[in-house]
Structures are given as C-alpha cells and as structure tokens.
Design a protein around this motif. Structure first.
Motif, PDB file in Angstrom:
ATOM      1  N   UNK A  85       0.842  -1.202   0.000  1.00 21.12           N
ATOM      2  CA  UNK A  85       0.000   0.000   0.000  1.00 21.12           C
ATOM      3  C   UNK A  85       0.873   1.246   0.000  1.00 21.12           C
ATOM      4  N   UNK A  86       0.482   2.237  -0.801  1.00 21.17           N
ATOM      5  CA  UNK A  86       1.091   3.560  -0.714  1.00 21.17           C
ATOM      6  C   UNK A  86       0.198   4.427   0.174  1.00 21.17           C
ATOM      7  N   UNK A  87       0.799   5.453   0.796  1.00 26.44           N
ATOM      8  CA  UNK A  87       0.081   6.219   1.808  1.00 26.44           C
ATOM      9  C   UNK A  87       0.059   7.702   1.466  1.00 26.44           C
ATOM     10  N   UNK A  88      -1.022   8.330   1.847  1.00 26.45           N
ATOM     11  CA  UNK A  88      -1.148   9.787   1.845  1.00 26.45           C
ATOM     12  C   UNK A  88      -1.553  10.219   3.245  1.00 26.45           C
TER      13      UNK A  88
ATOM     14  N   UNK B 141       7.980  16.129   8.628  1.00 25.61           N
ATOM     15  CA  UNK B 141       8.113  14.865   9.362  1.00 25.61           C
ATOM     16  C   UNK B 141       7.537  13.688   8.582  1.00 25.61           C
ATOM     17  N   UNK B 142       6.486  13.931   7.788  1.00 23.97           N
ATOM     18  CA  UNK B 142       5.765  12.833   7.146  1.00 23.97           C
ATOM     19  C   UNK B 142       6.016  12.732   5.650  1.00 23.97           C
ATOM     20  N   UNK B 143       6.590  13.776   5.056  1.00 23.47           N
ATOM     21  CA  UNK B 143       6.662  13.853   3.610  1.00 23.47           C
ATOM     22  C   UNK B 143       7.390  12.709   2.946  1.00 23.47           C
ATOM     23  N   UNK B 144       8.439  12.177   3.580  1.00 17.35           N
ATOM     24  CA  UNK B 144       9.201  11.101   2.961  1.00 17.35           C
ATOM     25  C   UNK B 144       8.513   9.746   3.080  1.00 17.35           C
ATOM     26  N   UNK B 145       7.481   9.654   3.914  1.00 13.58           N
ATOM     27  CA  UNK B 145       6.796   8.373   4.115  1.00 13.58           C
ATOM     28  C   UNK B 145       5.552   8.229   3.253  1.00 13.58           C
ATOM     29  N   UNK B 146       5.130   9.307   2.613  1.00 18.67           N
ATOM     30  CA  UNK B 146       3.839   9.298   1.922  1.00 18.67           C
ATOM     31  C   UNK B 146       3.983   9.857   0.517  1.00 18.67           C
TER      32      UNK B 146
ATOM     33  N   UNK C  34       1.814  12.114  -0.742  1.00 22.53           N
ATOM     34  CA  UNK C  34       1.549  13.542  -0.576  1.00 22.53           C
ATOM     35  C   UNK C  34       1.036  13.814   0.827  1.00 22.53           C
ATOM     36  N   UNK C  35       1.346  15.003   1.320  1.00 26.80           N
ATOM     37  CA  UNK C  35       0.687  15.546   2.504  1.00 26.80           C
ATOM     38  C   UNK C  35      -0.247  16.644   2.011  1.00 26.80           C
ATOM     39  N   UNK C  36      -1.519  16.532   2.340  1.00 21.98           N
ATOM     40  CA  UNK C  36      -2.506  17.510   1.897  1.00 21.98           C
ATOM     41  C   UNK C  36      -3.189  18.184   3.068  1.00 21.98           C
ATOM     42  N   UNK C  37      -3.926  19.231   2.757  1.00 22.11           N
ATOM     43  CA  UNK C  37      -4.754  19.941   3.733  1.00 22.11           C
ATOM     44  C   UNK C  37      -6.163  20.052   3.180  1.00 22.11           C
TER      45      UNK C  37
ATOM     46  N   UNK D 261      -1.365  30.047  -0.965  1.00 18.21           N
ATOM     47  CA  UNK D 261       0.056  30.382  -0.942  1.00 18.21           C
ATOM     48  C   UNK D 261       0.679  29.976   0.382  1.00 18.21           C
ATOM     49  N   UNK D 262      -0.064  30.109   1.468  1.00 17.37           N
ATOM     50  CA  UNK D 262       0.420  29.662   2.779  1.00 17.37           C
ATOM     51  C   UNK D 262       0.691  28.157   2.755  1.00 17.37           C
ATOM     52  N   UNK D 263      -0.214  27.389   2.136  1.00 19.52           N
ATOM     53  CA  UNK D 263      -0.007  25.943   2.048  1.00 19.52           C
ATOM     54  C   UNK D 263       1.241  25.620   1.236  1.00 19.52           C
ATOM     55  N   UNK D 264       1.424  26.313   0.131  1.00 11.17           N
ATOM     56  CA  UNK D 264       2.587  26.041  -0.722  1.00 11.17           C
ATOM     57  C   UNK D 264       3.884  26.294   0.040  1.00 11.17           C
ATOM     58  N   UNK D 265       3.920  27.376   0.834  1.00  8.20           N
ATOM     59  CA  UNK D 265       5.128  27.680   1.605  1.00  8.20           C
ATOM     60  C   UNK D 265       5.360  26.667   2.725  1.00  8.20           C
ATOM     61  N   UNK D 266       4.342  25.879   3.052  1.00  9.49           N
ATOM     62  CA  UNK D 266       4.438  24.900   4.135  1.00  9.49           C
ATOM     63  C   UNK D 266       4.832  23.519   3.641  1.00  9.49           C
ATOM     64  N   UNK D 267       5.049  23.364   2.355  1.00  9.11           N
ATOM     65  CA  UNK D 267       5.380  22.052   1.819  1.00  9.11           C
ATOM     66  C   UNK D 267       4.176  21.156   1.597  1.00  9.11           C
ATOM     67  N   UNK D 268       2.985  21.734   1.601  1.00 10.30           N
ATOM     68  CA  UNK D 268       1.754  20.978   1.370  1.00 10.30           C
ATOM     69  C   UNK D 268       1.577  20.790  -0.138  1.00 10.30           C
ATOM     70  N   UNK D 269       1.294  19.561  -0.561  1.00 15.26           N
ATOM     71  CA  UNK D 269       1.251  19.256  -1.989  1.00 15.26           C
ATOM     72  C   UNK D 269      -0.166  19.095  -2.528  1.00 15.26           C
TER      73      UNK D 269
END
Length: 329
Positions: free
Chosen positions: A151-154, A197-202, A204-207, A217-225
């Motif tokens: 399984x892949x994870x998000x 903390x989670x980006x390398x395990x999944x 994508x990290x989303x909001x 733009x705030x999400x983009x600066x936070x590394x949210x994909x």
C-alpha cells in the motif's frame, strides 16, 4: 484524475465501511466513524495518534493534561482496532490509502490547556502539540508500512479552522473574546512540522478545509502538496489562486458534491456541471487537469444515513470519467 472520499462516514460498522471503500476506490482512505461515540470523532482519533502527551475529555471538550484519562485511552483503543481491521481488509490491495487527522492549527484551536484557554493561545504548547502529532503519525505510518507493504500512503490534515486562526476569528475558552491572529509565517511553520516529518513516508501531505478563505500560498510555503476544497466556498476572487496552485504542480482535490444537506445525493451530471463551472474559466491545459485534479464530496458524510452516503460515493466514481471527457474537449 480520480475520485476519493474526505474522511467520515455514518454508522458504527468499520469492517463494512472498509469493504466499500477498498472495494470501490483505488485511492482509498481510513474512514472516521464518529457515530461510535467518544474518541471516534476527528479530534479524538487525532489525539490518539499523538506521542508523549496526555489528554482527557471534559464537558467543554478535550483538554491537555499530564496523564491520559479514560476517554483518551478509549480513543487509542478505537484507533488500534481500526488499524487492525484496515490491515485485514486491505490484504491484496495495491492502491493508495489516505490517513486523515486534524491539522495542528485546528487541533490547537479546539483543545484546551490544563489551566484553561486554548492551546492556540500558547506558542510553546501549540508547537509541542504539533511535534507530538508528527512523531506519533510518523511512527504509525512506519508501522502500517510494515503491515501493508504493497500500500502507498497519503496524509490529509483537516484544517477547517485555519482561516479563522490567521484572521483572529477563534474564540477564547470563555467565549467572550477572540484569540490573537496568527501571522502567516507562524502558520506556515507549524504546518511544516507535519509536512517535513511525514513527507518522505507518503505520496503527498494535503490539507482539507471546507471553510472559505483558505490561503493556498500559505499551504505552498508549508510544503503541502494537495489542497482539498469545497467548491461551494470558492468565489470569483479565488479562481486565480486555484489556477496558480495547479500550474505550480500541486494537486487539487475539489469537493463537487455538497454535504450540508444530509442525504441529498448529487447525481454524476450535477457533479460534472459543478466541475466544469469551476474549471473551464481557468483555461488550463487539459493534460494538467488530468494529472492534478481529484474529485470528492465537500466534507465528510458522518451526518448522513448509510445508504445515501454510499450512493453519493458511487456517484463520484461515475462522474470522474465524464468530467475527464468534457475537460479534454
């Protein structure tokens, strides 16, 4: 382009919910079933993921304490059973599973400190809460990666209160005033605690945010994909931000089936029409939309009854190829 769900479903039957989700969706998710009671809601499940902190449920809501209370223990027990049932149901599943949790800002705005008032009011406490969630979620993903290696994870962070946090709209615990607005660099930094903390395990990290006024733009600066938005919260002034988000290579999960009126099911044609009304004015490359667009309900379906909720999920699946065909023209 694909269809998926936002998180919550009605009823107490986790095995049944997992059978439907994993049997129908290649991009699946671990459902929340808040109808089971204390600890099964979004906040209870999220606090069950934390590491090194204690909580208990008071009459006014969840509170941060030195030691966990009975309700926090129940939430942890429910989460462990859900993960065991996911492992059993997902044998042979080779798609993606999304793990949803309350985001750090919504959590800080809802949980109180032991001395009263919200965690949001204390810079150190809200950072500690975010780091605790990041550590616990990372350990959980590592465990589930071993249990379900195909399984892949998000990860999707539910942040319905993020716009209120940055605009100063969150009430104090007493309800008589508002907490100070959090500036955007601070808001971005706390989201980054989770994304880093989670980006390398999944994948994508989303909001996800079903409230108006989310700052992409705030999400983009936070590394949210990935941004997950309810189409009903978007106005004309949001279209440029949505276009820029997609052109920057981010993913958009757009809620095209409203959930505010329980059991009112949107048909595939209605879902397609809402999608075209949003996307055609953007005049984006159809190939970009195929790569970067996903479709969901606007919010969770916990307030619905089971049969209409399942029909709504099925309608999303039917709508995706129709929408993709229309956008390709």
């Amino acid at each position: 382009m694909y269809a998926t769900g936002i998180g919550s479903l009605p009823g107490p039957d986790m095995p049944g919910a997992l059978r439907h989700v994993l049997g129908s969706f290649e991009q699946a998710w671990l459902p929340e079933l808040p109808g089971r009671g204390v600890g099964a809601d979004m906040v209870g499940r999220t606090l069950a993921m934390t590491e090194g902190l204690g909580f208990d449920l008071q009459p006014q809501g969840w509170r941060l304490l030195e030691r966990s209370g009975v309700d926090h223990g129940r939430a942890r027990g429910l989460l462990r059973r859900d993960l065991d049932e996911l492992e059993e149901a997902a044998q042979g599943f080779t798609g993606t599973v999304t793990l949803t949790m309350a985001g750090p800002w919504t959590l800080a705005a809802l949980v109180e400190r032991s001395r009263g008032d919200k965690v949001l009011a204390d810079h150190g406490a809200r950072r500690e809460l975010a780091e605790s969630l990041a550590a616990g979620a990372s350990a959980l993903l590592a465990e589930m990666g071993r249990r379900l290696p195909e399984v892949r994870w998000r990860v999707r962070l539910d942040e319905p209160l993020l716009p209120a946090v940055v605009s100063g709209g969150v009430a104090t615990a007493s309800g008589f005033s508002r907490l100070r607005a959090v500036d955007r660099p601070q808001a971005s930094a706390l989201l980054s605690v989770l994304s880093e903390a989670l980006g390398e395990q999944v994948v994508r990290v989303g909001v996800h945010c079903c409230a108006p006024g989310l700052d992409l733009d705030l999400l983009a600066r936070s590394g949210i994909a990935q941004a997950a938005l309810d189409v009903g919260t978007l106005g004309l002034r949001d279209l440029d931000a949505v276009a820029s988000w997609l052109e920057a290579g981010h993913e958009l999960l757009i809620g095209l089936a409203p959930t505010q009126r329980p059991d009112v099911v949107s048909t595939p044609d209605e879902i397609v029409r809402r999608g075209l009304d949003l996307l055609r004015p953007l005049a984006l490359d159809p190939d970009l939309l195929q790569r970067s667009l996903a479709v969901s309900t606007g919010c969770g379906l916990a307030g619905w009854t089971l049969r209409p909720a399942m029909r709504q999920l099925d309608a999303l699946l039917e709508a995706v190829p129709l929408l993709a065909e229309q956008l390709a023209r």
